[in-house]
Motif scaffolding. Structure first.
Motif, PDB file in Angstrom:
ATOM      1  N   VAL A  70       0.889  -1.230   0.028  1.00  0.00           N
ATOM      2  CA  VAL A  70      -0.108  -0.082  -0.084  1.00  0.00           C
ATOM      3  C   VAL A  70       0.782   1.059  -0.089  1.00  0.00           C
ATOM      4  O   VAL A  70       1.627   1.248   0.757  1.00  0.00           O
ATOM      5  N   ALA A  71       0.646   2.229  -1.193  1.00  0.00           N
ATOM      6  CA  ALA A  71       1.611   3.262  -1.241  1.00  0.00           C
ATOM      7  C   ALA A  71       0.732   4.304  -1.739  1.00  0.00           C
ATOM      8  O   ALA A  71      -0.335   3.986  -2.363  1.00  0.00           O
ATOM      9  N   ARG A  72       1.135   5.476  -1.407  1.00  0.00           N
ATOM     10  CA  ARG A  72       0.342   6.952  -2.288  1.00  0.00           C
ATOM     11  C   ARG A  72       0.377   6.703  -3.501  1.00  0.00           C
ATOM     12  O   ARG A  72       1.583   6.287  -4.130  1.00  0.00           O
ATOM     13  N   GLY A  73      -0.512   6.922  -4.249  1.00  0.00           N
ATOM     14  CA  GLY A  73      -0.803   6.946  -5.704  1.00  0.00           C
ATOM     15  C   GLY A  73       0.090   8.209  -6.313  1.00  0.00           C
ATOM     16  O   GLY A  73       0.602   9.114  -5.571  1.00  0.00           O
ATOM     17  N   PRO A  74      -0.095   8.251  -7.575  1.00  0.00           N
ATOM     18  CA  PRO A  74       0.568   9.457  -8.333  1.00  0.00           C
ATOM     19  C   PRO A  74       0.237  10.745  -7.891  1.00  0.00           C
ATOM     20  O   PRO A  74       0.756  11.809  -8.089  1.00  0.00           O
ATOM     21  N   ASP A  75      -1.064  10.935  -7.419  1.00  0.00           N
ATOM     22  CA  ASP A  75      -1.781  12.113  -7.172  1.00  0.00           C
ATOM     23  C   ASP A  75      -1.332  12.447  -5.565  1.00  0.00           C
ATOM     24  O   ASP A  75      -1.389  13.610  -5.279  1.00  0.00           O
ATOM     25  N   GLY A  76      -0.616  11.600  -4.932  1.00  0.00           N
ATOM     26  CA  GLY A  76      -0.057  11.831  -3.597  1.00  0.00           C
ATOM     27  C   GLY A  76      -1.027  11.946  -2.424  1.00  0.00           C
ATOM     28  O   GLY A  76      -0.725  12.318  -1.158  1.00  0.00           O
ATOM     29  N   LYS A  77      -2.405  11.741  -2.980  1.00  0.00           N
ATOM     30  CA  LYS A  77      -3.479  11.772  -1.885  1.00  0.00           C
ATOM     31  C   LYS A  77      -3.722  10.487  -1.414  1.00  0.00           C
ATOM     32  O   LYS A  77      -3.990  10.055  -0.563  1.00  0.00           O
ATOM     33  N   ALA A  78      -4.536   9.550  -2.538  1.00  0.00           N
ATOM     34  CA  ALA A  78      -4.868   8.297  -2.158  1.00  0.00           C
ATOM     35  C   ALA A  78      -4.033   7.061  -1.852  1.00  0.00           C
ATOM     36  O   ALA A  78      -2.689   7.363  -2.718  1.00  0.00           O
ATOM     37  N   TYR A  79      -3.858   6.343  -0.896  1.00  0.00           N
ATOM     38  CA  TYR A  79      -3.304   4.986  -0.795  1.00  0.00           C
ATOM     39  C   TYR A  79      -3.711   4.090  -1.925  1.00  0.00           C
ATOM     40  O   TYR A  79      -5.012   3.695  -1.721  1.00  0.00           O
ATOM     41  N   MET A  80      -3.038   3.600  -2.688  1.00  0.00           N
ATOM     42  CA  MET A  80      -3.372   2.407  -3.576  1.00  0.00           C
ATOM     43  C   MET A  80      -2.832   0.990  -3.089  1.00  0.00           C
ATOM     44  O   MET A  80      -1.651   0.716  -3.095  1.00  0.00           O
ATOM     45  N   PRO A  81      -3.721   0.315  -2.829  1.00  0.00           N
ATOM     46  CA  PRO A  81      -3.387  -1.245  -2.645  1.00  0.00           C
ATOM     47  C   PRO A  81      -2.923  -2.015  -3.941  1.00  0.00           C
ATOM     48  O   PRO A  81      -3.609  -1.700  -4.996  1.00  0.00           O
ATOM     49  N   GLU A  82      -1.786  -2.679  -3.808  1.00  0.00           N
ATOM     50  CA  GLU A  82      -1.248  -3.664  -4.963  1.00  0.00           C
ATOM     51  C   GLU A  82      -0.956  -4.886  -4.383  1.00  0.00           C
ATOM     52  O   GLU A  82      -0.317  -5.085  -3.575  1.00  0.00           O
ATOM     53  N   ALA A  83      -1.251  -5.917  -5.323  1.00  0.00           N
ATOM     54  CA  ALA A  83      -0.870  -7.204  -5.047  1.00  0.00           C
ATOM     55  C   ALA A  83       0.289  -7.472  -6.202  1.00  0.00           C
ATOM     56  O   ALA A  83       0.011  -7.251  -7.234  1.00  0.00           O
ATOM     57  N   ALA A  84       1.436  -7.971  -5.796  1.00  0.00           N
ATOM     58  CA  ALA A  84       2.532  -8.600  -6.492  1.00  0.00           C
ATOM     59  C   ALA A  84       2.773  -9.809  -6.326  1.00  0.00           C
ATOM     60  O   ALA A  84       3.157 -10.068  -5.217  1.00  0.00           O
ATOM     61  N   GLU A 116     -10.241  -2.804  -8.143  1.00  0.00           N
ATOM     62  CA  GLU A 116     -11.314  -2.481  -9.211  1.00  0.00           C
ATOM     63  C   GLU A 116     -12.024  -1.283  -8.790  1.00  0.00           C
ATOM     64  O   GLU A 116     -12.173  -0.305  -9.397  1.00  0.00           O
ATOM     65  N   ASP A 117     -12.331  -1.461  -7.567  1.00  0.00           N
ATOM     66  CA  ASP A 117     -13.326  -0.309  -6.781  1.00  0.00           C
ATOM     67  C   ASP A 117     -12.349   0.915  -6.208  1.00  0.00           C
ATOM     68  O   ASP A 117     -12.141   0.682  -5.292  1.00  0.00           O
ATOM     69  N   GLN A 118     -12.362   2.046  -7.056  1.00  0.00           N
ATOM     70  CA  GLN A 118     -11.436   2.961  -6.516  1.00  0.00           C
ATOM     71  C   GLN A 118     -11.975   3.808  -5.186  1.00  0.00           C
ATOM     72  O   GLN A 118     -11.124   4.249  -4.655  1.00  0.00           O
ATOM     73  N   SER A 119     -13.253   3.491  -4.686  1.00  0.00           N
ATOM     74  CA  SER A 119     -13.592   3.803  -3.425  1.00  0.00           C
ATOM     75  C   SER A 119     -12.898   3.186  -2.261  1.00  0.00           C
ATOM     76  O   SER A 119     -12.797   3.602  -1.187  1.00  0.00           O
ATOM     77  N   LYS A 120     -12.058   2.017  -2.693  1.00  0.00           N
ATOM     78  CA  LYS A 120     -11.329   1.024  -1.695  1.00  0.00           C
ATOM     79  C   LYS A 120     -10.165   1.738  -1.393  1.00  0.00           C
ATOM     80  O   LYS A 120      -9.387   1.556  -0.555  1.00  0.00           O
ATOM     81  N   GLU A 121      -9.718   2.789  -2.177  1.00  0.00           N
ATOM     82  CA  GLU A 121      -8.277   3.539  -2.166  1.00  0.00           C
ATOM     83  C   GLU A 121      -8.641   4.523  -1.131  1.00  0.00           C
ATOM     84  O   GLU A 121      -9.816   5.078  -1.054  1.00  0.00           O
ATOM     85  N   VAL A 122      -7.765   4.423  -0.097  1.00  0.00           N
ATOM     86  CA  VAL A 122      -7.997   5.482   1.250  1.00  0.00           C
ATOM     87  C   VAL A 122      -7.307   7.088   0.745  1.00  0.00           C
ATOM     88  O   VAL A 122      -6.228   6.837   0.566  1.00  0.00           O
ATOM     89  N   THR A 123      -8.105   7.842   1.194  1.00  0.00           N
ATOM     90  CA  THR A 123      -7.545   9.207   1.039  1.00  0.00           C
ATOM     91  C   THR A 123      -7.119   9.814   2.368  1.00  0.00           C
ATOM     92  O   THR A 123      -7.520   9.207   3.392  1.00  0.00           O
TER      93      THR A 123
END
Length: 123
Positions: A70-84, A116-123
């Motif tokens: 989980v890291a901040r996205g390119p906008d620097g606001k939302a936290y984006m979950p990612e599975a690798a 898929e659901d961007q509302s799951k990204e935390v701001t």
């Protein structure tokens, strides 16, 4: 020793950080199954958390090295979950990650999954 370095090395590759342009990530701390890291790149400090699965089924299959970041996205606001994942995923097939009581449905590309659901990204 190798197990401690593997997440850091993976994070370097994942975020496209080159040692010529950024300092190696520094571990901030370990919080249960999550490791918190920071790194400096281009004069900015970025942070992320990383975890490995606490369980994988079936246990008779080699699942490779898998991570959830989980890291901040390119906008620097939302936290984006990612599975690798340590293996190629079936393209177009959704995957699910369960964290605590929450289940995230993710779309896949190559060895990665994103919510898929961007509302799951935390701001």
């Amino acid at each position: 020793m190798f197990a401690r370095r593997l997440p850091t090395a993976f994070a370097l590759v994942l975020f496209g950080i080159s040692t010529a342009y950024a300092e190696p990530p520094a571990r901030i701390g370990q919080f249960d199954a999550w490791g918190a890291y920071s790194y400096r790149s281009g004069g900015e400090v970025s942070c992320y958390v990383l975890s490995t699965p606490t369980g994988q089924a079936p246990s008779t299959v080699d699942h490779g090295n898998n991570y959830f970041i989980v890291a901040r996205g390119p906008d620097g606001k939302a936290y984006m979950p990612e599975a690798a994942m340590g293996y190629d995923l079936k393209q177009g097939e959704p995957m699910q990650a369960t964290i605590g009581d929450a289940t995230l449905t993710m779309f896949t590309k190559d060895r990665h999954g994103w919510v898929e659901d961007q509302s799951k990204e935390v701001t």
